[in-house]
Scaffold this active site. Structure first.
Site, mmCIF file in Angstrom:
data_model
loop_
_atom_site.group_PDB
_atom_site.id
_atom_site.type_symbol
_atom_site.label_atom_id
_atom_site.label_comp_id
_atom_site.label_asym_id
_atom_site.label_seq_id
_atom_site.Cartn_x
_atom_site.Cartn_y
_atom_site.Cartn_z
ATOM 1 N N GLU A 219 -17.998 2.584 33.898
ATOM 2 C CA GLU A 219 -17.739 2.131 32.524
ATOM 3 C C GLU A 219 -16.328 2.593 32.190
ATOM 4 O O GLU A 219 -16.090 3.773 31.981
ATOM 5 C CB GLU A 219 -18.792 2.767 31.617
ATOM 6 N N CYS B 221 -14.274 3.385 23.954
ATOM 7 C CA CYS B 221 -14.092 2.263 24.878
ATOM 8 C C CYS B 221 -14.383 0.943 24.174
ATOM 9 O O CYS B 221 -13.734 -0.060 24.440
ATOM 10 C CB CYS B 221 -14.969 2.447 26.105
#
Ligand code: NDP
Length: 456
Positions: free
Chosen positions: A229, A263
Site C-alpha cells: 500500500e 495516502c
C-alpha cells in the site's frame, strides 16, 4: 544506531531506544517461527476472536494514554489520535464478529463426494509500517493476520518507536501469547534479512513507493507473498453541478486531515471551469478561516505540525520547484516561524504537466487545483498519474458520476464524500499505489493458504 522519538511540535527529543543487533534479531524471528505451530493449531478461531474483543477493551480503556503517545511522537491533533485508537478498537470488533464467517470452509460442487476451500494460516508475516497512522496502519495489517492464525512481526517507522512498543503491550494486555505479535527494534537496513529468514512467509508494507519496490524485490527473490500500500495522488473531481459549499467542506477535510499526511488524502482538485473561480474563492476563505496553530494536545488547536522536519523540507521543495515553473500560491507556501514542523495550509493553482505538483505525491497540507473543461477532461486529468489509490467525485448527477467512478484508475472512488477506510470495505490500490487488499473479507484472506480439499 539509536531510534529517536522527537516531538514534532517542539523539536525536543523525548526518548531514545537502542536498535537490535543482527544476532538478537535472527534469534527473535526464529523463536517467533517456533511459536507458530502452537498458535495456529492449539487455538481455535473462536478463541482468537475472543482475544480480539479483549483487545478492543484494552484499546478503549487506554485510549487517552495511547492517543497522547501518538500525538507526542508524530504530531497529529489529540482528537485525531483518540479517533485513531477508537478505529482500531472498531476493527477488532469487526473481525471478532465477521472472521468466523469470512474464514469458514466453502463447499464447492466439483463432482467429488466433497470438495471445499479452507482458509489456513501461512506462518509468520512481517509488517513494515509507516508513522502517519502509527496505530491504525499496524492494526489494519496485524488484526486480520493473527486472527487467521499467523504470527505478526512489526518493523515500525523509526520515528515512532514508543507507539511500536505500546502496540506490543496492547496485545500482551489483551492476553495474546508471547510472540504472536512482536515489535522488532530495527531500522530499514535490517528488513531484508527478516524477509529472507526461513521462518517468514509473507510481507505487508505500507509506505513510500521506493520502500515498496525494495521490499517487493527481496520478497520476489524469496518467492514470498507481498501486499503493498504505497500512497497515492487522489483526484477530487468537482463537476459543474456540484453543491459548492459541501464540496469545499469535503476539500478542507479531505486535504488537511492528519495535516495532509495520508495516502488517501484528496491531493489533486480537478474543478470544472464553469465553477472554478467560485470554488477557489470559497476554498481559500475556508482554509484561511479554519486553522488555529498551537500545541496539538490543546483542544483549541486545529493546525498541527507535520511529523518530521525532513518531510516538511521535501514538501516545501516540491512547492518551490512548482512555483519556479509557474504555479501560483493562492494561500500558504511557507514554514511557520515558530518551533516545530508547522507548515502553512497551502493552495496551488496554474499547474502544468512539467511540475512536481502535477506528477508527484504531495504528502502534507498542500492542495493542488487543476481546471477541467468537461467531465471527460476531468477524468483524463484524474488518471494522468502513476498512482491509483482512491479518489472522489462531487456532483448531483449520480449516474454520470458513477460512470466516471468506474473509469477512474483507482482502488476506490467515493461519490460526494472524501475517501476513507472502513473495516467493511476492501482497501488498496492499482498502478504504483501497490497491490493486494486490506480490510473486509478480502483483507483477511490475503495472508491465508487458500487450500483445496477434495474427497473422492
Ligand atoms: P518510508 O516509505 O521510507 O517508510 C515507511 C516504512 O518503510 C518505515 O517503516 C521505513 O523504515 C520502511 N522503509 C523505508 N525504506 C525501506 C527499505 N529500503 N527497505 C525496507 N523498509 C524500508 O516513508 P517515509 O517515512 O520516509 O515517508 C516518505 C514518503 O513515503 C512520504 O512522503 C509519502 O510519500 C510516503 N508515505 C506513504 C504512506 C502511506 O500511507 N502509503 C505513509 C507514510 C509515508 P524507517 O522509518 O526505519 O526508514
Amino acid at each position: 544506531m539509536a531510534m529517536k522519538s522527537i516531538n514534532p511540535a517542539t523539536g525536543e527529543e523525548i526518548a531514545e531506544f537502542d536498535t537490535w543487533d543482527q544476532a538478537t534479531l535472527d534469534d527473535v524471528v526464529t523463536q517467533v517461527g517456533y511459536g507458530f505451530a502452537d498458535w495456529a493449531k492449539l487455538t481455535t478461531l473462536e478463541e482468537r476472536c475472543l482475544l480480539l474483543k479483549r483487545m478492543a477493551d484494552v484499546l478503549r480503556d487506554d485510549q487517552d494514554i495511547l492517543a497522547e503517545l501518538i500525538t507526542l511522537e508524530m504530531g497529529k491533533l489529540y482528537s485525531e489520535a483518540q479517533a485513531e485508537v477508537e478505529k482500531c478498537a472498531m476493527l477488532c470488533d469487526y473481525y471478532a464478529e465477521h472472521a468466523p464467517a469470512q474464514l469458514a470452509d466453502e463447499i464447492i460442487e466439483s463432482g467429488a463426494s466433497k470438495s471445499y476451500v479452507a482458509y489456513l494460516p501461512l506462518g509468520v508475516v512481517l509488517g513494515v509500517m509507516p508513522w502517519n497512522y502509527p496505530f491504525w496502519q499496524v492494526f489494519r495489517f496485524a488484526v486480520p493476520a493473527v486472527t487467521v492464525g499467523n504470527m505478526a512481526l512489526l518493523k515500525h517507522a523509526s520515528n515512532v518507536p514508543q507507539c511500536a512498543l505500546a502496540i506490543q503491550e496492547v496485545f500482551r494486555k489483551a492476553g495474546y501469547p508471547d510472540g504472536v505479535f512482536t515489535t522488532l527494534m530495527i531500522g530499514a537496513d535490517k528488513v531484508e534479512s527478516v524477509i529472507r529468514h526461513p521462518a517468514v512467509q509473507a510481507v505487508s508494507l505500507t509506505g513510500s513507493e521506493p520502500a515498496g519496490r525494495k521490499v517487493a524485490a527481496v520478497a520476489g527473490e524469496e518467492l514470498k507473498k507481498t501486499v503493498l500500500e504505497l500512497g497515492g495522488s487522489d483526484a477530487f473531481i468537482v463537476m459543474d453541478d456540484a453543491h459548492i459549499k459541501t464540496a469545499v467542506e469535503g476539500a478542507v477535510k479531505g486535504r488537511f486531515l492528519n495535516m495532509g499526511q495520508s495516502c488517501i488524502a484528496s491531493k489533486r482538485f480537478i474543478v470544472d471551469s464553469m465553477i472554478y473561480d467560485e470554488f477557489i474563492e470559497a476554498f481559500k476563505t475556508a482554509v484561511e478561516d479554519k486553522f488555529v496553530v498551537g500545541d496539538p494536545m490543546d483542544k483549541e488547536t486545529t493546525l498541527a505540525p507535520m511529523a518530521r522536519q525532513d518531510l516538511l523540507d521535501e514538501l516545501h521543495g516540491q512547492v518551490t520547484a512548482s512555483v519556479e515553473l509557474g504555479a501560483e500560491i493562492v494561500t500558504g507556501g511557507y514554514q511557520l516561524d515558530r518551533p516545530g514542523c508547522y507548515y502553512a495550509p497551502t493552495i496551488l493553482t496554474n499547474i502544468s504537466s512539467n511540475m512536481p505538483a502535477f506528477s508527484e505525491e504531495f504528502f502534507g497540507p498542500v492542495a493542488i487545483v487543476l481546471k477541467a473543461t468537461e467531465p471527460a477532461h476531468a477524468l483524463g486529468l484524474a488518471n494522468a498519474t502513476d498512482f491509483g489509490l482512491g479518489g472522489s467525485i462531487w456532483s448531483n448527477d449520480i449516474a454520470t458520476a458513477e460512470t466516471m467512478a468506474r473509469g477512474m484508475e483507482s482502488g476506490a472512488t467515493y461519490i460526494n464524500s472524501i475517501t476513507f477506510s472502513d473495516p467493511r470495505l476492501p482497501f488498496g490500490g492499482v498502478k504504483n499505489s501497490g497491490y493486494g487488499r486490506e480490510l473486509s473479507e478480502h483483507g483477511i484472506r490475503e495472508f491465508t493458504n487458500i487450500k483445496t480439499i477434495w474427497i473422492k
